[in-house]
Enzyme design. Structure first.
Site, PDB file in Angstrom:
ATOM      1  N   GLU A  52       0.828  -1.203   0.000  1.00 10.54           N
ATOM      2  CA  GLU A  52       0.000   0.000   0.000  1.00 10.54           C
ATOM      3  C   GLU A  52       0.868   1.262   0.000  1.00 10.54           C
ATOM      4  OE1 GLU A  52      -2.229  -2.974   2.724  1.00 10.54           O
ATOM      5  OE2 GLU A  52      -0.197  -2.628   1.984  1.00 10.54           O
ATOM      6  N   CYS A  77      -2.532  -4.003   7.156  1.00 12.95           N
ATOM      7  CA  CYS A  77      -2.123  -4.255   8.536  1.00 12.95           C
ATOM      8  C   CYS A  77      -2.570  -3.108   9.443  1.00 12.95           C
ATOM      9  CB  CYS A  77      -0.613  -4.455   8.628  1.00 12.95           C
ATOM     10  SG  CYS A  77       0.369  -3.036   8.111  1.00 12.95           S
ATOM     11  N   ALA A 156      11.407 -37.820  -7.601  1.00 10.79           N
ATOM     12  CA  ALA A 156      11.479 -38.192  -9.017  1.00 10.79           C
ATOM     13  C   ALA A 156      11.307 -39.694  -9.127  1.00 10.79           C
ATOM     14  CB  ALA A 156      12.811 -37.758  -9.618  1.00 10.79           C
ATOM     15  N   ARG A 191      13.335 -24.786  -4.849  1.00  5.66           N
ATOM     16  CA  ARG A 191      14.082 -24.631  -3.593  1.00  5.66           C
ATOM     17  C   ARG A 191      14.235 -23.162  -3.214  1.00  5.66           C
ATOM     18  NH1 ARG A 191      19.167 -28.785  -4.671  1.00  5.66           N
ATOM     19  NH2 ARG A 191      18.001 -30.758  -4.493  1.00  5.66           N
ATOM     20  N   ASP A 207      23.648 -40.202  -0.834  1.00  7.37           N
ATOM     21  CA  ASP A 207      23.656 -39.326  -2.007  1.00  7.37           C
ATOM     22  C   ASP A 207      24.459 -38.047  -1.818  1.00  7.37           C
ATOM     23  OD1 ASP A 207      21.991 -41.235  -3.085  1.00  7.37           O
ATOM     24  OD2 ASP A 207      20.150 -40.083  -2.771  1.00  7.37           O
ATOM     25  N   LEU A 211      21.568 -29.666  -1.696  1.00  9.10           N
ATOM     26  CA  LEU A 211      20.315 -29.047  -1.266  1.00  9.10           C
ATOM     27  C   LEU A 211      20.361 -27.525  -1.366  1.00  9.10           C
ATOM     28  CD1 LEU A 211      19.601 -31.289   1.877  1.00  9.10           C
ATOM     29  CD2 LEU A 211      18.764 -31.608  -0.467  1.00  9.10           C
TER      30      LEU A 211
END
Length: 346
Positions: A52, A77, A156, A191, A207, A211
């Site tokens: 706003e 708000c 996957a 992500r 693995d 990440l």
């Protein structure tokens, strides 16, 4: 243009704040005078001024505000946070009408912004494109209404439903990609849009995932895992390149660059989600592995699932989770596809 078109524009603006405003919601605003947009804005970044304020600042002739309508995707708000209340600014500028898509579920607002505007004599309409506005801020609403983050399951699988080929008896794990490059890029984009990412201990050990969002621009999510055994610190998880959290029910040796949280063995998921709520984490991606994903599914603790289906066929191996929910949407990406599932309403 119609009221709906003006609100649609406000929703389009709101999306521009994606990846930067959490734990605040994405909000867009347009100001209309005599059927024309004279000011528009969105919430750019957490801690900065709200939509706003930015929209009002765009209006070159402030006198026009006294005969204008303000369209905003979320209730203005009414409290002092990192910025002053937007409701107070709207009242000060004497904007006579405000159209709001959806009420704010934050207890600090929760209808108080609307109440303040109406008490000042401003005409307020609520509910225009409410469902679209709720979906836009599904993380925010889930966080405040269910007191936990919005949970996205992601994995996957091959065309015949396997997450991994048969690696029994192999001396070294076979490495391969099930999906194409386009989907790997998309995963990194996902992500960047969420605050946290979780993988199970087996995935972390076998693995060694990074990440992170190395394929796109954006902020790395907080890496998380549930761990009850000692593990060497040569994994990416411990490299200090981004925040990493370990949840554990055992007294395991601590690693540098990692924050630890004690949880019960029986209810570690619920305990973890409580910590995330307290830390204002509004969204998390669960990237696996199979046991972890199935555990969240059994508990019913998930809101959305994104299943990436490659064009490979394994014939045998580690079976992917199976969801009983109907596919809500299918997206084709080159020779692969993404199946989207929803668990309940936003």
């Amino acid at each position: 243009m119609t009221d709906q078109q003006f609100m649609q524009r406000a929703l389009e603006l709101a999306v521009c704040g994606n990846m930067y405003v959490a734990p605040n919601p994405m909000v867009g605003c347009v100001i209309v005078n005599d059927g024309k947009i004279i000011g528009e804005g969105y919430h750019h970044c957490y801690g900065q001024v709200h939509a706003e304020v930015n929209a009002i600042a765009q209006v070159k002739d402030e006198n026009l505000l006294k005969t204008s309508t303000l369209y905003v995707t979320l209730e203005p708000c009414s409290h002092f946070g990192k910025t002053p209340p937007c409701a107070d600014l709207i009242i000060k500028k004497q904007i006579p009408k405000v159209v709001v898509a959806v009420l704010d579920s934050n207890p600090k607002v929760a209808g108080n912004g609307i109440k303040k505007l109406r008490e000042a004599g401003i005409e307020v309409e609520v509910g225009l494109m409410e469902q679209e506005a709720r979906h836009l801020n599904k993380r925010f609403f889930t966080y405040h209404q269910q007191h936990r983050p919005y949970i996205i399951l992601k994995w996957a699988q091959t065309q015949d439903g396997y997450m991994d080929c048969n690696q029994r008896g192999a001396t070294h794990r076979q490495e391969y990609w099930i999906t194409n490059d386009e989907l790997r890029y998309k995963v990194h984009q996902w992500r960047a849009e969420e605050q946290a990412i979780f993988c199970g201990a087996n995935t972390l050990l076998n693995d060694n995932p990074q990440l992170n969002v190395r394929m796109v621009e954006g902020k790395n999510p907080i890496r998380m895992t549930y761990l009850n055994d000692s593990i060497s610190d040569d994994k990416h998880f411990f490299d200090g390149s981004q925040p990493s959290w370990i949840f554990t029910s055992k007294n395991i040796p601590h690693h540098k660059n990692v924050e630890y949280f004690s949880v019960s063995e029986e209810h570690w998921v619920q305990d973890m989600l409580k910590v995330l709520y307290e830390r204002k984490i509004q969204s998390i991606i669960i990237e696996g592995g199979q046991q972890t994903l199935n555990y969240f599914i059994r508990l019913g603790l998930w809101d959305e699932a994104r299943v990436l289906v490659g064009n490979k066929i394994f014939g045998d191996g580690l079976q992917a989770p199976i969801l009983k929910n109907e596919v809500q949407k299918t997206e084709i990406v080159a020779d692969n596809k993404i199946l989207y599932y929803q668990n309940g309403e936003i």
